[in-house]
Scaffold this active site. Structure first.
Site, PDB file in Angstrom:
ATOM      1  N   LYS A  51       0.847  -1.203   0.000  1.00  0.00           N
ATOM      2  CA  LYS A  51       0.000   0.000   0.000  1.00  0.00           C
ATOM      3  C   LYS A  51       0.875   1.243   0.000  1.00  0.00           C
ATOM      4  O   LYS A  51       1.926   1.266   0.658  1.00  0.00           O
ATOM      5  CB  LYS A  51      -0.887  -0.048   1.258  1.00  0.00           C
ATOM      6  CG  LYS A  51      -1.958   1.017   1.362  1.00  0.00           C
ATOM      7  CD  LYS A  51      -2.822   0.755   2.597  1.00  0.00           C
ATOM      8  CE  LYS A  51      -3.917   1.778   2.791  1.00  0.00           C
ATOM      9  NZ  LYS A  51      -4.777   1.497   3.960  1.00  0.00           N
ATOM     10  N   SER A 126      -9.784   1.260   3.088  1.00  0.00           N
ATOM     11  CA  SER A 126      -8.933   2.086   2.271  1.00  0.00           C
ATOM     12  C   SER A 126      -7.822   1.330   1.539  1.00  0.00           C
ATOM     13  O   SER A 126      -7.236   1.887   0.620  1.00  0.00           O
ATOM     14  CB  SER A 126      -8.298   3.178   3.139  1.00  0.00           C
ATOM     15  OG  SER A 126      -7.408   2.603   4.082  1.00  0.00           O
ATOM     16  N   SER A 150      -9.710  -1.155   7.347  1.00  0.00           N
ATOM     17  CA  SER A 150      -9.249  -0.925   5.973  1.00  0.00           C
ATOM     18  C   SER A 150      -8.565  -2.089   5.286  1.00  0.00           C
ATOM     19  O   SER A 150      -8.315  -2.022   4.092  1.00  0.00           O
ATOM     20  CB  SER A 150      -8.309   0.272   5.929  1.00  0.00           C
ATOM     21  OG  SER A 150      -9.077   1.434   5.831  1.00  0.00           O
TER      22      SER A 150
HETATM   23  N1  GLN Z   1     -12.956   3.482   7.012  1.00  0.00           N
HETATM   24  C1  GLN Z   1     -12.285   3.924   8.167  1.00  0.00           C
HETATM   25  C2  GLN Z   1     -11.908   5.367   8.023  1.00  0.00           C
HETATM   26  O1  GLN Z   1     -12.190   5.930   7.032  1.00  0.00           O
HETATM   27  C3  GLN Z   1     -11.099   3.063   8.445  1.00  0.00           C
HETATM   28  C4  GLN Z   1      -9.899   3.444   7.686  1.00  0.00           C
HETATM   29  C5  GLN Z   1      -8.734   2.554   7.932  1.00  0.00           C
HETATM   30  O2  GLN Z   1      -8.840   1.501   8.539  1.00  0.00           O
HETATM   31  N2  GLN Z   1      -7.593   3.038   7.504  1.00  0.00           N
HETATM   32  O3  GLN Z   1     -11.334   5.961   8.889  1.00  0.00           O
END
Ligand code: GLN
Length: 453
Positions: A51, A126, A150
């Protein structure tokens, strides 16, 4: 494709070719970056993707943000370094929601990621690029990060295994901080065995990350567990949440499957969980507003230099960050401001403690907790939600981050042709127990599905 099947072969060029040919539409890989691993390592010839919020020396780390569009990493993250030493080769960096904030991967400065199983739908976020790349079959595994779900959510949308280890298992050195008390590197792959193998290589104490813990049990050697011998709890909130009916049905199928194997499954009321999304969306933006303060045009990345100092700061951030990142910074700054700190931030910390203690106590009694990974099927690209609707997609994944517990998405069949995933949450720093249960469940479910086709 799994690591196990690939050992002894060199598929680096083949994988790069697949990305070049197939990824124009999916958009899961931002850049090919070839860093060849140790030639004497056991896993030489096997490629992986990372990532784009994890540093690899001498290559870009953009966080899918304009503000870091041309940022070059000064060093390599510990986790990546360990994989290279074991022989794996990095072949590229994956797309993501900007600064890992989002659930659909539509918040990337470099465009959204499509779901390889249905190109009209999102990959999830994400770590959407990392999930889609494994789902599309480019590489046997990838690294993502999981702050509130994410790794698990995109894994569930793309039909792959996604594991967030206990907080402290894997060094965060070289990972761009979003919410440091919640962030953890996670692994996406096609089997629990592969996930265990990768974690075994990259886990452990790191002098560069004081939050790392030592974990001495071998994660790869004991991956079978008698399912008739386990106790599972389902938090009642799963049945109280407004679930898509097909999700409800598939989840119940998984419950029946486990009961048929002899597992004891009980629904228990954990009223505290109702507050986990609210607590997360106070704590995570607060930490983010502090962590992202360093991106001001002075030391890192993009600078809008045409104006005086104050306007330079202001406009660099105005132009450099996307809308969701700005929303989080504003929320976080508000929560931490003198007048609201005790009303929101410190209160959220107290509730986090209550939720965590409750989960630890429950997991003393049960081997794992089980939920659907996502309350919804993957949305269409561009389907418009308000921010709250997005945030609620994390309802089942957030509690594990708040309490630092290991949690995993396991694919379990299809809904309307789309992947569906079950989440199992385990005991803190007992990742080996969770992985053994998840592996046995995954392998026996696969056999069952094959039988039914
Ligand atoms: N969807 C969550 C957020 O937007 C989790 C994001 C993540 O785990 N990086 O904060």
């Amino acid at each position: 494709m799994t690591i196990e099947e690939t050992i002894g072969r060199n598929i680096i060029e083949e994988s790069i070719q697949k990305i070049i040919e197939m990824d124009k539409i999916i958009n899961s890989v931002l850049r090919i970056e070839k860093v060849v691993g140790n030639k004497n390592g056991k896993y030489f010839g096997i490629p992986f993707l990372v990532k784009d919020n994890i540093l690899v020396k001498g290559t870009k780390t953009t966080n899918a943000s304009k503000i870091l569009e041309n940022y070059i990493s000064p060093y390599t993250a510990t986790a990546v370094q360990k994989l290279l030493e074991a022989g794996f080769s990095l072949i590229g960096k994956t797309n993501m929601d900007e600064f890992a904030m989002g659930n659909t991967n539509e918040n990337s400065y470099f465009g959204p990621v499509r779901n390889p199983k249905d190109l009209s739908r999102v990959s999830g976020g994400s770590s959407g690029g990392s999930a889609a790349a494994v789902g599309a079959g480019y590489v046997p595994f990838s690294l993502g990060t999981d702050t509130g779900g994410s790794v698990r959510l995109p894994a569930s949308f793309c039909g792959v295994v996604g594991f967030k280890p206990s907080y402290g298992m894997i060094s965060r050195y070289g990972v761009t901080s979003f919410a440091s008390s919640l962030d953890q590197i996670g692994i996406l792959s096609n089997s629990v065995k592969d996930v265990s193998l990768v974690v075994e290589i990259i886990k452990g104490k790191d002098k560069n990350d004081p939050t790392t813990l030592s974990h001495t049990v071998d994660l790869t050697s004991n991956l079978e567990r008698d399912l008739s011998d386990i106790k599972i709890c389902i938090p009642k909130i799963v049945y109280d949440t407004d679930l898509n009916i097909s999700i409800k049905n598939s989840f119940n199928e998984a419950v029946d499957f486990l009961k048929a194997k002899g597992s004891k499954v009980e629904v228990i009321d954990i009223p505290e969980l109702e507050y986990s999304v609210a607590v997360y969306y106070i704590i995570a933006p607060s930490e983010a507003s502090s962590n992202l303060a360093r991106f001001d045009g002075v030391r890192y990345g993009f600078r809008n230099a045409s104006l005086g100092l104050n306007d330079m700061y202001r406009t660099t951030r105005e132009i450099g960050f996307g809308i969701e990142v700005k929303r989080r910074i504003i929320m976080g700054t508000f929560n931490l401001s003198a007048d609201y700190y005790s009303k929101y931030y410190s209160k959220a910390l107290k509730v986090r403690r209550i939720i965590s203690d409750k989960l630890y106590n429950i997991l003393d009694e049960y081997d794992v907790m089980m939920t659907p990974t996502s309350p919804s099927i993957p949305p269409y690209m561009g389907e418009k939600f308000n921010p709250l609707e997005y945030y609620l997609m994390d309802t089942f994944t957030i509690p594990a981050n708040l309490a630092g517990l290991p949690a995993i998405n396991i694919p379990f069949g299809l809904i309307e042709g789309l992947p569906f995933g079950i989440q199992f949450i385990g005991r803190q720093m007992k990742d080996e127990e969770l992985l053994a249960i998840a592996n046995t469940f995954h392998e026996s479910a696969k056999k069952e599905f094959e039988k039914n086709v």
